[in-house]
Enzyme design. Structure first.
Site, PDB file in Angstrom:
ATOM      1  N   HIS A   1       3.400   7.276  -0.666  1.00 26.73           N
ATOM      2  CA  HIS A   1       3.477   7.364   0.792  1.00 26.73           C
ATOM      3  C   HIS A   1       3.493   8.832   1.204  1.00 26.73           C
ATOM      4  O   HIS A   1       4.217   9.641   0.634  1.00 26.73           O
ATOM      5  CB  HIS A   1       4.724   6.663   1.319  1.00 26.73           C
ATOM      6  CG  HIS A   1       4.716   6.493   2.803  1.00 26.73           C
ATOM      7  ND1 HIS A   1       5.100   7.496   3.655  1.00 26.73           N
ATOM      8  CD2 HIS A   1       4.344   5.459   3.589  1.00 26.73           C
ATOM      9  CE1 HIS A   1       4.973   7.076   4.907  1.00 26.73           C
ATOM     10  NE2 HIS A   1       4.519   5.854   4.894  1.00 26.73           N
TER      11      HIS A   1
ATOM     12  N   LEU B   1       6.814  -3.277   4.695  1.00 25.88           N
ATOM     13  CA  LEU B   1       5.903  -2.141   4.624  1.00 25.88           C
ATOM     14  C   LEU B   1       6.634  -0.827   4.400  1.00 25.88           C
ATOM     15  O   LEU B   1       7.513  -0.453   5.190  1.00 25.88           O
ATOM     16  CB  LEU B   1       5.067  -2.064   5.908  1.00 25.88           C
ATOM     17  CG  LEU B   1       3.992  -0.974   5.949  1.00 25.88           C
ATOM     18  CD1 LEU B   1       2.958  -1.197   4.852  1.00 25.88           C
ATOM     19  CD2 LEU B   1       3.330  -0.934   7.326  1.00 25.88           C
ATOM     20  N   ASP B   2       6.283  -0.129   3.323  1.00 29.42           N
ATOM     21  CA  ASP B   2       6.829   1.191   2.982  1.00 29.42           C
ATOM     22  C   ASP B   2       8.347   1.182   2.797  1.00 29.42           C
ATOM     23  O   ASP B   2       9.002   2.211   2.966  1.00 29.42           O
ATOM     24  CB  ASP B   2       6.439   2.227   4.049  1.00 29.42           C
ATOM     25  CG  ASP B   2       4.948   2.451   4.118  1.00 29.42           C
ATOM     26  OD1 ASP B   2       4.285   2.299   3.078  1.00 29.42           O
ATOM     27  OD2 ASP B   2       4.441   2.761   5.210  1.00 29.42           O
ATOM     28  N   GLU B   3       8.916   0.027   2.447  1.00 29.70           N
ATOM     29  CA  GLU B   3      10.367  -0.054   2.260  1.00 29.70           C
ATOM     30  C   GLU B   3      10.744  -0.572   0.883  1.00 29.70           C
ATOM     31  O   GLU B   3      11.881  -1.000   0.664  1.00 29.70           O
ATOM     32  CB  GLU B   3      10.991  -0.924   3.357  1.00 29.70           C
ATOM     33  CG  GLU B   3      10.859  -0.329   4.756  1.00 29.70           C
ATOM     34  CD  GLU B   3      11.632  -1.107   5.805  1.00 29.70           C
ATOM     35  OE1 GLU B   3      12.538  -1.879   5.427  1.00 29.70           O
ATOM     36  OE2 GLU B   3      11.346  -0.942   7.002  1.00 29.70           O
TER      37      GLU B   3
END
Length: 299
Positions: free
Chosen positions: A208, A243-245
């Site tokens: 990310h 998402l992105d976690e």
């Protein structure tokens, strides 16, 4: 597979033909290390490296990674796995046992930006990233020449949200055909569906382009610039349906100042992304990462 990497792989497998790794996660209690050590001793295995961690010795969670040498491991590995089941049940263990000579097979997904892909390929070519890169999948053509130049199969599969299910069906079939162990999203700019993620739990590693959890979402460098940040970074994590976690494997940062415009931030950010992703992938390949809930223990 190129002849150069084939030679590297054969040398690595020969050198590590008797090397094994054992990862364990279980409720903490007395006797865990003793039981594992006695088990390995019963197979004449010698512990080379051992790292352990407990969240709390009273009612916490215990984690351990052991690397060992065991004579004739190829002949013993199947029996060792079967016999360890009894110990695992006794201590309610989640565990994995893997001979080092069983090199993991990797699939890399990429879009237009190639800096992370190129870093992984360089590490792979230099012998510092020991994996069999079985294929590269992309929704753009930019990576074809460099990938095929290394005799790695390249699959161009156009993707967008309207045909996502169809695209992922093709991708999942390719992953199955190539017997893939780990998927690396090297700046693959598509959101994966819950079906795809569920088929590959804790096997998808993403990079990310920000220091999570800050600046989640689109245009992170523009937003960072508008905020006048003094630090920027990158985060590599396992992919989950949030998402992105997903569980974070590795992060890094660089200091910037008011002289750094958006393009300068992107250039610095790409450099961080490359190194962070390469380290995360390397640690996964070396069985150094244990996932617990939404965190990782990295030995």
């Amino acid at each position: 597979m190129s002849s150069f990497f084939k030679n590297q792989l054969e040398q690595f497998q020969e050198k590590n033909q008797n090397r094994g790794r054992l990862l364990v996660s279980c409720p903490d209690q007395p006797g865990i290390v003793a039981a594992i050590s006695q088990f390995l001793f019963s197979y004449n295995a010698n512990i080379i490296e051992s790292n352990q961690y407990s969240t709390n010795p009273e009612g916490g969670r215990f984690f351990i990674r052991i690397e060992f040498e065991c004579p004739s491991l190829k002949d013993k590995a199947k029996d060792m796995k079967q016999q360890f089941v009894e110990i695992a049940a006794q201590f309610s263990m989640e565990w994995s046992f893997r001979p080092v000579f069983e090199v993991k097979r990797t699939a890399i997904f990429v879009s237009k930006e190639l800096h992370c892909l190129l870093e992984l390929l360089w590490e792979w070519q230099s012998g510092d990233l020991l994996t069999d890169i079985a294929l590269v999948i992309s929704n753009h053509e930019e990576a074809r020449d460099v990938v095929e130049g290394l005799n790695i199969p390249f699959y161009y599969i156009p993707a967008n949200k309207d045909i996502r299910a169809e695209v992922e069906a093709k991708q999942l079939q390719l992953l199955k055909e190539h017997d893939i162990d780990v998927i690396v999203l090297a700046r693959y700019m598509q959101i994966l569906t819950p079906n795809f993620v569920a088929a590959n739990p804790n096997k998808i590693i993403n990079i990310h382009h920000s220091f999570l959890p800050a600046f989640i979402g689109a245009r992170p460098y523009e937003r960072a610039y508008s905020r006048g940040v003094k630090l920027i970074g990158a985060t590599s994590h396992y992919v989950t349906n949030d998402l992105d976690e997903g569980p974070i494997i590795e992060q890094d940062i660089a200091r910037v100042d008011h002289r750094s415009n958006v393009e300068a931030l992107k250039k610095i950010g790409r450099s961080i992304e490359r190194s962070v992703l390469a380290r995360a992938v390397k640690w996964h390949l070396e069985d150094r990462v244990i996932v617990h809930q939404n965190k990782t223990i990295v030995f």
